[in-house]
Design a protein around this motif. Sequence first.
Motif, PDB file in Angstrom:
ATOM      1  N   ASN A  97      -1.548  27.874  -8.471  1.00 53.38           N
ATOM      2  CA  ASN A  97      -1.735  28.550  -9.748  1.00 53.38           C
ATOM      3  C   ASN A  97      -0.980  27.819 -10.867  1.00 53.38           C
ATOM      4  OD1 ASN A  97      -2.474  30.704 -11.578  1.00 53.38           O
ATOM      5  ND2 ASN A  97      -0.372  31.448 -11.334  1.00 53.38           N
ATOM      6  N   ARG A  98       0.275  27.502 -10.618  1.00 55.16           N
ATOM      7  CA  ARG A  98       1.098  26.795 -11.611  1.00 55.16           C
ATOM      8  C   ARG A  98       0.535  25.403 -11.865  1.00 55.16           C
ATOM      9  NH1 ARG A  98       4.192  27.155 -15.970  1.00 55.16           N
ATOM     10  NH2 ARG A  98       5.890  25.667 -16.005  1.00 55.16           N
ATOM     11  N   CYS A  99       0.111  24.742 -10.812  1.00 55.14           N
ATOM     12  CA  CYS A  99      -0.477  23.405 -10.926  1.00 55.14           C
ATOM     13  C   CYS A  99      -1.706  23.431 -11.832  1.00 55.14           C
ATOM     14  CB  CYS A  99      -0.830  22.897  -9.529  1.00 55.14           C
ATOM     15  SG  CYS A  99      -1.619  21.288  -9.506  1.00 55.14           S
ATOM     16  N   ASP A 100      -2.588  24.401 -11.615  1.00 60.97           N
ATOM     17  CA  ASP A 100      -3.801  24.510 -12.433  1.00 60.97           C
ATOM     18  C   ASP A 100      -3.471  24.795 -13.890  1.00 60.97           C
ATOM     19  OD1 ASP A 100      -5.360  24.053 -10.200  1.00 60.97           O
ATOM     20  OD2 ASP A 100      -5.804  26.175  -9.865  1.00 60.97           O
ATOM     21  N   PHE A 101      -2.501  25.698 -14.128  1.00 60.81           N
ATOM     22  CA  PHE A 101      -2.098  26.022 -15.499  1.00 60.81           C
ATOM     23  C   PHE A 101      -1.574  24.779 -16.217  1.00 60.81           C
ATOM     24  CE2 PHE A 101       1.472  27.009 -18.343  1.00 60.81           C
ATOM     25  CZ  PHE A 101       0.817  27.742 -19.316  1.00 60.81           C
ATOM     26  N   LEU A 102      -0.661  24.061 -15.578  1.00 65.87           N
ATOM     27  CA  LEU A 102      -0.085  22.865 -16.210  1.00 65.87           C
ATOM     28  C   LEU A 102      -1.141  21.796 -16.446  1.00 65.87           C
ATOM     29  CD1 LEU A 102       3.292  22.580 -14.277  1.00 65.87           C
ATOM     30  CD2 LEU A 102       2.976  23.213 -16.678  1.00 65.87           C
ATOM     31  N   LYS A 103      -2.020  21.593 -15.486  1.00 67.85           N
ATOM     32  CA  LYS A 103      -3.068  20.581 -15.629  1.00 67.85           C
ATOM     33  C   LYS A 103      -3.955  20.887 -16.834  1.00 67.85           C
ATOM     34  CE  LYS A 103      -6.639  18.270 -12.812  1.00 67.85           C
ATOM     35  NZ  LYS A 103      -7.488  17.825 -13.842  1.00 67.85           N
ATOM     36  N   ARG A 104      -4.409  22.137 -16.926  1.00 70.18           N
ATOM     37  CA  ARG A 104      -5.270  22.516 -18.054  1.00 70.18           C
ATOM     38  C   ARG A 104      -4.543  22.385 -19.382  1.00 70.18           C
ATOM     39  NH1 ARG A 104      -7.107  27.622 -18.477  1.00 70.18           N
ATOM     40  NH2 ARG A 104      -5.289  28.382 -17.392  1.00 70.18           N
ATOM     41  N   LEU A 105      -3.286  22.860 -19.444  1.00 69.61           N
ATOM     42  CA  LEU A 105      -2.517  22.818 -20.689  1.00 69.61           C
ATOM     43  C   LEU A 105      -2.251  21.379 -21.130  1.00 69.61           C
ATOM     44  CD1 LEU A 105      -0.973  24.412 -22.882  1.00 69.61           C
ATOM     45  CD2 LEU A 105       1.048  24.237 -21.414  1.00 69.61           C
ATOM     46  N   LEU A 106      -1.828  20.537 -20.208  1.00 68.47           N
ATOM     47  CA  LEU A 106      -1.497  19.155 -20.561  1.00 68.47           C
ATOM     48  C   LEU A 106      -2.742  18.360 -20.937  1.00 68.47           C
ATOM     49  CD1 LEU A 106       1.209  18.594 -17.827  1.00 68.47           C
ATOM     50  CD2 LEU A 106       1.597  18.834 -20.284  1.00 68.47           C
ATOM     51  N   GLU A 107      -3.840  18.561 -20.225  1.00 71.09           N
ATOM     52  CA  GLU A 107      -5.082  17.869 -20.587  1.00 71.09           C
ATOM     53  C   GLU A 107      -5.600  18.357 -21.939  1.00 71.09           C
ATOM     54  OE1 GLU A 107      -7.640  18.433 -17.184  1.00 71.09           O
ATOM     55  OE2 GLU A 107      -6.898  16.587 -16.236  1.00 71.09           O
ATOM     56  N   HIS A 108      -5.432  19.643 -22.228  1.00 66.84           N
ATOM     57  CA  HIS A 108      -5.807  20.190 -23.528  1.00 66.84           C
ATOM     58  C   HIS A 108      -5.037  19.497 -24.653  1.00 66.84           C
ATOM     59  CE1 HIS A 108      -6.865  23.131 -26.593  1.00 66.84           C
ATOM     60  NE2 HIS A 108      -5.579  23.292 -26.851  1.00 66.84           N
ATOM     61  N   ASN A 109      -3.822  19.047 -24.356  1.00 64.75           N
ATOM     62  CA  ASN A 109      -2.984  18.370 -25.342  1.00 64.75           C
ATOM     63  C   ASN A 109      -3.121  16.847 -25.288  1.00 64.75           C
ATOM     64  OD1 ASN A 109      -1.032  20.298 -26.919  1.00 64.75           O
ATOM     65  ND2 ASN A 109      -1.326  21.195 -24.888  1.00 64.75           N
ATOM     66  N   GLY A 110      -4.159  16.360 -24.618  1.00 63.60           N
ATOM     67  CA  GLY A 110      -4.490  14.940 -24.643  1.00 63.60           C
ATOM     68  C   GLY A 110      -3.719  14.059 -23.667  1.00 63.60           C
ATOM     69  N   LEU A 111      -3.071  14.655 -22.689  1.00 58.07           N
ATOM     70  CA  LEU A 111      -2.316  13.873 -21.712  1.00 58.07           C
ATOM     71  C   LEU A 111      -3.139  13.683 -20.445  1.00 58.07           C
ATOM     72  CD1 LEU A 111       1.004  15.759 -22.307  1.00 58.07           C
ATOM     73  CD2 LEU A 111       0.652  13.340 -22.800  1.00 58.07           C
ATOM     74  N   GLU A 112      -3.024  12.513 -19.829  1.00 54.96           N
ATOM     75  CA  GLU A 112      -3.695  12.257 -18.559  1.00 54.96           C
ATOM     76  C   GLU A 112      -2.803  12.775 -17.434  1.00 54.96           C
ATOM     77  OE1 GLU A 112      -5.280   8.569 -15.810  1.00 54.96           O
ATOM     78  OE2 GLU A 112      -4.848   8.189 -17.918  1.00 54.96           O
ATOM     79  N   VAL A 113      -3.329  13.682 -16.639  1.00 52.60           N
ATOM     80  CA  VAL A 113      -2.553  14.365 -15.602  1.00 52.60           C
ATOM     81  C   VAL A 113      -2.915  13.810 -14.228  1.00 52.60           C
ATOM     82  CG1 VAL A 113      -2.036  16.601 -14.544  1.00 52.60           C
ATOM     83  CG2 VAL A 113      -2.467  16.454 -17.001  1.00 52.60           C
ATOM     84  N   ILE A 114      -1.893  13.634 -13.402  1.00 52.91           N
ATOM     85  CA  ILE A 114      -2.084  13.229 -12.008  1.00 52.91           C
ATOM     86  C   ILE A 114      -1.424  14.289 -11.131  1.00 52.91           C
ATOM     87  CG2 ILE A 114      -1.537  11.516 -10.242  1.00 52.91           C
ATOM     88  CD1 ILE A 114      -1.689   9.388 -12.408  1.00 52.91           C
ATOM     89  N   ILE A 115      -2.181  14.763 -10.154  1.00 53.85           N
ATOM     90  CA  ILE A 115      -1.696  15.783  -9.223  1.00 53.85           C
ATOM     91  C   ILE A 115      -1.539  15.125  -7.857  1.00 53.85           C
ATOM     92  CG2 ILE A 115      -2.164  18.002  -8.126  1.00 53.85           C
ATOM     93  CD1 ILE A 115      -1.894  18.185 -11.193  1.00 53.85           C
TER      94      ILE A 115
END
Length: 109
Positions: free
Chosen positions: A27-45
């Motif tokens: 749940n936390r992983c999904d929240f952070l991924k969506r928030l960071l990508e929304h702010n233009g950052l490339e996310v790696i999980i």
Amino acid sequence: MALSGKHTFGSIGETRVTFVEKGVDENRCDFLKRLLEHNGLEVIIDEDKRKTEEEPQLYTVAVTSMVFNPTIWVFERKLKTFDGHKVTQDYWNQKTEKTHPQYWNNGKK
């Protein structure tokens, strides 16, 4: 994981990354991924290794930006919520979806 101010970086695979949070649930992983990508950052999980199959799967969330520091970006109000407001500490920590009051509380409601 609380905002610590420490800028931790390393590698996931062959990609240099800044670690955002380690050992978080799905749940936390999904929240952070969506928030960071929304702010233009490339996310790696990256999936954390489990000692046994019974343990819950935990994840490491990282971004490819080497200058990103979650604490600085939250307190300098650089991140935006999905509806355009500025991310507060409580919003980042998923304590509330409200963006007021700011991280300082001067006693006003």
